[in-house]
Design an enzyme around this catalytic site. Structure first.
Site, PDB file in Angstrom:
ATOM      1  N   GLY A 178       0.778  -1.055   0.114  1.00  0.00           N
ATOM      2  CA  GLY A 178      -0.136  -0.126  -0.086  1.00  0.00           C
ATOM      3  C   GLY A 178       1.123   1.194   0.191  1.00  0.00           C
ATOM      4  O   GLY A 178       0.556   2.210  -0.734  1.00  0.00           O
ATOM      5  N   ASN A 215      -6.464   4.939   9.798  1.00  0.00           N
ATOM      6  CA  ASN A 215      -6.062   3.838  10.465  1.00  0.00           C
ATOM      7  C   ASN A 215      -5.977   3.605  11.871  1.00  0.00           C
ATOM      8  O   ASN A 215      -6.193   2.666  12.871  1.00  0.00           O
ATOM      9  CB  ASN A 215      -4.552   3.274  10.051  1.00  0.00           C
ATOM     10  CG  ASN A 215      -3.755   4.576   9.896  1.00  0.00           C
ATOM     11  OD1 ASN A 215      -4.156   5.620   9.306  1.00  0.00           O
ATOM     12  ND2 ASN A 215      -2.470   4.321  10.461  1.00  0.00           N
ATOM     13  N   GLN A 249      -7.173   0.745   4.533  1.00  0.00           N
ATOM     14  CA  GLN A 249      -7.969   0.210   5.522  1.00  0.00           C
ATOM     15  C   GLN A 249      -9.525   0.072   5.264  1.00  0.00           C
ATOM     16  O   GLN A 249     -10.053  -0.839   5.887  1.00  0.00           O
ATOM     17  CB  GLN A 249      -7.903   1.454   6.711  1.00  0.00           C
ATOM     18  CG  GLN A 249      -6.705   1.508   7.501  1.00  0.00           C
ATOM     19  CD  GLN A 249      -6.127   0.313   8.299  1.00  0.00           C
ATOM     20  OE1 GLN A 249      -6.937  -0.625   8.911  1.00  0.00           O
ATOM     21  NE2 GLN A 249      -4.703  -0.056   8.502  1.00  0.00           N
ATOM     22  N   THR A 303       9.905  -8.210 -12.358  1.00  0.00           N
ATOM     23  CA  THR A 303       9.142  -9.584 -12.472  1.00  0.00           C
ATOM     24  C   THR A 303       8.025  -9.679 -11.429  1.00  0.00           C
ATOM     25  O   THR A 303       8.266  -9.401 -10.209  1.00  0.00           O
ATOM     26  CB  THR A 303      10.162 -10.698 -12.306  1.00  0.00           C
ATOM     27  OG1 THR A 303      11.015 -10.411 -13.349  1.00  0.00           O
ATOM     28  CG2 THR A 303       9.272 -12.135 -12.421  1.00  0.00           C
ATOM     29  N   CYS A 318       2.242   0.662  12.715  1.00  0.00           N
ATOM     30  CA  CYS A 318       3.234   1.725  11.940  1.00  0.00           C
ATOM     31  C   CYS A 318       3.995   2.763  12.796  1.00  0.00           C
ATOM     32  O   CYS A 318       5.135   2.993  12.443  1.00  0.00           O
ATOM     33  CB  CYS A 318       2.814   2.567  10.814  1.00  0.00           C
ATOM     34  SG  CYS A 318       1.530   1.307   9.711  1.00  0.00           S
TER      35      CYS A 318
HETATM   36  N1  PLP Z   1      -2.211   3.494   4.283  1.00  0.00           N
HETATM   37  C1  PLP Z   1      -2.717   3.148   5.238  1.00  0.00           C
HETATM   38  C2  PLP Z   1      -4.068   3.958   5.758  1.00  0.00           C
HETATM   39  C3  PLP Z   1      -2.525   2.176   6.348  1.00  0.00           C
HETATM   40  O1  PLP Z   1      -3.281   1.834   7.497  1.00  0.00           O
HETATM   41  C4  PLP Z   1      -1.275   1.392   6.012  1.00  0.00           C
HETATM   42  C5  PLP Z   1      -0.811   0.464   6.830  1.00  0.00           C
HETATM   43  O2  PLP Z   1      -1.017   0.313   7.876  1.00  0.00           O
HETATM   44  C6  PLP Z   1      -0.573   1.831   4.627  1.00  0.00           C
HETATM   45  C7  PLP Z   1      -1.132   2.851   3.816  1.00  0.00           C
HETATM   46  C8  PLP Z   1       0.569   1.139   4.219  1.00  0.00           C
HETATM   47  O3  PLP Z   1       0.473  -0.260   3.708  1.00  0.00           O
HETATM   48  P1  PLP Z   1       1.437  -1.340   3.843  1.00  0.00           P
HETATM   49  O4  PLP Z   1       1.569  -1.884   4.966  1.00  0.00           O
HETATM   50  O5  PLP Z   1       0.608  -2.190   2.744  1.00  0.00           O
HETATM   51  O6  PLP Z   1       2.518  -0.535   3.086  1.00  0.00           O
END
Ligand code: PLP
Length: 389
Positions: free
Chosen positions: A72, A152, A180, A238, A328
């Site tokens: 993401g 999140n 999310q 790839t 995070c």
């Molecule tokens: N955006 C949001 C709102 C998220 O909650 C997160 C991950 O917690 C991300 C982006 C990042 O996604 P990824 O963990 O797949 O890099």
């Protein structure tokens, strides 16, 4: 010791056993490179294209509008940086919000250093962006608006349809980070004028290391990764066939289960919120009471906000996994949350959010066990500094 209870589904979700099964052959006998012309390669290509359709269907898009990425975070970077690069030397004004995930906020700061002009919209006490404020910040050279579908940390769902409409009326592009929200609330790129959407597999019971960006046809986007021209030249390398197959299977299951699962999770979440606020006198809900992700509860304990990490660890001792703020930001777990600060919480209260996020594999018995354990754990913390809010 009773079974572990996993209430951190916004950090990541367990991989659905059906998804594991779908992925298994791609770890084993199906090893082809989708770019190869022989049969083994063509099988891999077919699998990638089937997954592209499965992911596209989740948001009612066309397969050709899905670019697979590694996460993401990468999808967010590709959307913002890719559009900035494609704009060349033209002035680039971008509007976002103060409560976005770091994948957006840090990319915006990077673009500011490269000459973009960025407006950060504030939010109200429930974490919601005001469409009227977006309207008043739109300028002639506003190129892009990027507002997350759901937050999140606090679970608040933004008024995406209204924000996207205003953006389109002003001739700019609308991107939403739906990492999310996807699979948890309906998303339809035909119903709402959304130009780009970021998605991530590991939030929808798929594997980690697999994400996607939906990009409307005709939108010019410069790639971040240069090489062999895979993903229609938008993301060389790839393909991660096994991860993509898993993402596709996860998207199909999420789409099929969404209506019933959302109702089930709202019921479970409300039971949890009602239970906690009923049995812990200083507990309060953070975020919007109704416009929130189905399984998402963010709770504070008045006067004990500084104890959030201790509370989390005490619950961990009891076999219950939850999060403080966002996984995070675990490096900064005892720091004030920038999301809560943006919502008007003072620095002390901003350290206090406990995030409890329910998912597909949780049930009522687990919620009830949490409700049995929590009051004692809260009571065992340091005395309250202030009484209820
Ligand atoms: N955006 C949001 C709102 C998220 O909650 C997160 C991950 O917690 C991300 C982006 C990042 O996604 P990824 O963990 O797949 O890099």
């Amino acid at each position: 010791m009773s079974r572990e209870i996993y209430f951190d589904n916004s950090a990541t979700t367990p991989v659905d056993p059906v998804v594991v099964q779908a992925m298994q052959p791609w770890l084993d006998e199906m090893y082809g490179n989708p770019s190869s012309m022989h049969r083994i390669g063509r099988q891999a290509r077919e699998a990638v294209e089937q997954a592209r359709k499965q992911v596209a269907d989740l948001i009612n898009a066309d397969s050709g509008e899905i670019v697979f990425t590694g996460s993401g975070t990468e999808a967010d970077n590709l959307a913002l940086v890719g559009l900035f690069e494609a704009a060349g030397n033209k002035p680039f004004h971008l509007i976002t919000s103060t409560v976005e995930h770091p994948a957006i906020l840090e990319t915006c700061r990077y673009l500011e250093r490269r000459g973009a002009e960025v407006t950060f919209l504030g939010v109200d006490g429930s974490g919601m962006v005001d469409p009227g404020e977006l309207e008043s910040e739109m300028r002639r050279h506003t190129h892009l608006v990027s507002i997350m579908t759901a937050n999140n940390v606090v679970g608040t769902i933004q008024p995406i349809a209204a924000l996207a409409r205003i953006t389109r009326e002003h001739g700019a592009l609308f991107h939403t980070d739906a990492v999310q929200a996807a699979g948890r609330v309906p998303l339809d790129v035909h119903a709402d004028p959304i130009d780009l959407i970021s998605l991530s597999s590991h939030k929808i019971y798929g594997p980690k290391g697999s994400g996607a960006l939906f990009v409307q046809k005709d939108i010019k986007l410069k790639p971040l990764i240069h090489g062999g021209g895979q993903e229609s030249g938008r993301r060389s390398s790839t393909e991660n066939v096994m991860g993509i197959v898993g993402f596709g299977a996860a998207a199909e299951i999420a789409g099929a289960k969404l209506p019933d699962e959302a109702l089930r999770l709202v019921h479970l979440r409300n039971r949890l919120i009602k239970g906690v606020t009923g049995c812990v006198p200083n507990a309060y809900l953070i975020g919007h009471p109704d416009c929130r992700l189905p399984g998402h509860a963010c709770l504070g304990f008045a006067g004990q906000e500084g104890e959030a990490v201790k509370l989390l660890l005490a619950l961990d001792e009891e076999g219950i996994s939850i999060s403080s703020g966002s996984a995070c930001s675990s490096h900064y777990a005892s720091e004030p949350s920038y999301v809560l600060q943006a919502m008007g919480f003072d620095p002390f209260r901003s350290r206090g959010g406990l995030r409890i996020t329910l998912g597909r594999f949780n049930n009522e018995q687990e919620v009830d066990r949490f409700l049995d354990v929590l009051p004692e754990v809260v009571a065992a913390m340091r005395p309250l500094i202030t009484r209820a809010v």
